[in-house]
Scaffold this motif. Structure first.
Motif, PDB file in Angstrom:
ATOM      1  N   VAL A 110       0.833  -1.201   0.000  1.00 46.12           N
ATOM      2  CA  VAL A 110       0.000   0.000   0.000  1.00 46.12           C
ATOM      3  C   VAL A 110       0.872   1.256   0.000  1.00 46.12           C
ATOM      4  O   VAL A 110       0.631   2.202  -0.763  1.00 46.12           O
ATOM      5  CB  VAL A 110      -0.953  -0.003   1.214  1.00 46.12           C
ATOM      6  CG1 VAL A 110      -1.653   1.344   1.362  1.00 46.12           C
ATOM      7  CG2 VAL A 110      -1.993  -1.116   1.078  1.00 46.12           C
ATOM      8  N   CYS A 111       1.899   1.261   0.826  1.00 49.96           N
ATOM      9  CA  CYS A 111       2.795   2.426   0.897  1.00 49.96           C
ATOM     10  C   CYS A 111       3.567   2.622  -0.400  1.00 49.96           C
ATOM     11  O   CYS A 111       3.731   3.750  -0.877  1.00 49.96           O
ATOM     12  CB  CYS A 111       3.768   2.258   2.066  1.00 49.96           C
ATOM     13  SG  CYS A 111       2.991   2.385   3.688  1.00 49.96           S
ATOM     14  N   LYS A 114       1.272   3.989  -3.097  1.00 48.92           N
ATOM     15  CA  LYS A 114       0.970   5.397  -2.810  1.00 48.92           C
ATOM     16  C   LYS A 114       2.147   6.276  -3.203  1.00 48.92           C
ATOM     17  O   LYS A 114       1.984   7.345  -3.800  1.00 48.92           O
ATOM     18  CB  LYS A 114       0.651   5.566  -1.324  1.00 48.92           C
ATOM     19  CG  LYS A 114       0.234   6.976  -0.942  1.00 48.92           C
ATOM     20  CD  LYS A 114      -0.151   7.055   0.524  1.00 48.92           C
ATOM     21  CE  LYS A 114      -0.582   8.459   0.910  1.00 48.92           C
ATOM     22  NZ  LYS A 114      -0.957   8.554   2.355  1.00 48.92           N
ATOM     23  N   GLU A 115       3.352   5.810  -2.880  1.00 52.06           N
ATOM     24  CA  GLU A 115       4.562   6.545  -3.248  1.00 52.06           C
ATOM     25  C   GLU A 115       4.706   6.650  -4.759  1.00 52.06           C
ATOM     26  O   GLU A 115       5.162   7.666  -5.290  1.00 52.06           O
ATOM     27  CB  GLU A 115       5.780   5.837  -2.663  1.00 52.06           C
ATOM     28  CG  GLU A 115       7.120   6.496  -2.975  1.00 52.06           C
ATOM     29  CD  GLU A 115       8.267   5.705  -2.405  1.00 52.06           C
ATOM     30  OE1 GLU A 115       9.294   5.576  -3.106  1.00 52.06           O
ATOM     31  OE2 GLU A 115       8.147   5.201  -1.262  1.00 52.06           O
ATOM     32  N   SER A 119      -3.166   3.893  -8.240  1.00 53.45           N
ATOM     33  CA  SER A 119      -4.253   3.346  -7.436  1.00 53.45           C
ATOM     34  C   SER A 119      -4.513   1.878  -7.736  1.00 53.45           C
ATOM     35  O   SER A 119      -5.658   1.423  -7.683  1.00 53.45           O
ATOM     36  CB  SER A 119      -5.533   4.157  -7.664  1.00 53.45           C
ATOM     37  OG  SER A 119      -5.863   4.186  -9.043  1.00 53.45           O
TER      38      SER A 119
END
Length: 288
Positions: A110-111, A114-115, A119
């Motif tokens: 997830v991180c 996001k970085e 999506s």
């Protein structure tokens, strides 16, 4: 993802009425693979579509945050720039359908995504993957923890013992509990078809999983001695079609044994012939 499958009450009569004609399935599977081929430029188009339906996966004991980071960037750009330019599709923003990891690595994925500014969904295997032999309480908690860490798809494994012993109500109730633990995230039910014993059991298990609210049914964990086969996928597509005609639209995922290009092309023909080209997107079709 597509609209959630809200499930329905268990219909044991429908389940027990099913008896799959194995020779007929094998003949039909052979016909589709040999007669329905994708040729020339349409091969490239379908393979590009197939990339967008892939769950890019790592399920290794030596997974680390850095491995997950690299996987996520690969998911964001799965095809080299020069190839995209030659095909004139660089502006399409092609990514894989999802990234799939163990629950302990969900937060890392997830991180990383996001970085990377994308999506792409994070899918997590759960419920004692791949054998599904841990206590029910433990399997349910694993689902909840993966959801809390940000997974947007949960790949459960069904209890094969319940299928092999014909305990359809117990299987239904167990999958319903997994569905509840998933909350708002989509649930994909892995049937581990290579361990179910017969095409009839594959069809019946598919029905039970869909009745219990699975948004996808998935052929295999990739860890069985026999994983996805074309005849098994055909049986599951027929179950999806029959369930859709009566109730809801459910997706299909083929896992294991699907890396070769000809098999991916055949999968496209199977989906179009079985349920229609509206299934040929990452909302309703996945490859692993």
């Amino acid at each position: 993802m597509s609209e959630r499958n809200s499930g329905t009450e268990l219909d044991v009569g429908w389940i027990l009425k099913v008896n799959v004609n194995q020779p007929a399935v094998l003949r039909r599977a052979d016909q589709i693979q040999t007669r329905r081929t994708v040729k020339k430029e349409w091969q490239a188009a379908w393979l590009l579509r197939a990339v967008t339906c892939i769950d890019l996966t790592t399920l290794s004991g030596d997974d680390t945050p850095s491995n997950i980071h690299r996987l996520c960037y690969k998911a964001k750009q799965p095809i080299r720039d020069d190839l995209l330019q030659r095909l004139n599709v660089k502006d399409l923003g092609i990514t894989t359908g999802a990234v799939c990891v163990y629950p302990a690595r969900v937060h890392d994925a997830v991180c990383a995504l996001k970085e990377a500014g994308c999506s792409i969904p994070v899918a997590s295997v759960a419920t004692g993957f791949p054998a599904g032999q841990t206590p029910l309480k433990t399997r349910l908690e694993e689902v909840r923890l993966a959801v809390e860490d940000g997974a947007s798809e949960i790949d459960i494994v069904i209890n094969r013992t319940l299928v092999l012993t014909g305990q359809w109500e117990a299987l239904y109730k167990e999958i319903c509990q997994f569905r509840k633990a998933c909350g708002d995230v989509h649930m994909k039910a892995i049937l581990a078809t290579g361990e179910l014993g017969s095409f009839t059991n594959v069809y019946r298990a598919s029905l039970v999983a869909m009745m219990a609210g699975s948004d996808f049914i998935k052929t295999s964990t990739g860890k069985e001695s026999v994983n996805a086969t074309y005849p098994v996928a055909l049986v599951m597509v027929r179950a999806i079609r029959d369930f859709y005609w009566k109730l809801y639209k459910v997706g299909l995922q083929t896992s294991g044994g699907g890396s070769a290009v000809p098999r991916k092309l055949s999968c496209g023909s199977l989906i179009i012939g079985g349920v229609g080209d509206e299934w040929l997107n990452s909302d309703l079709f996945r490859l692993w």
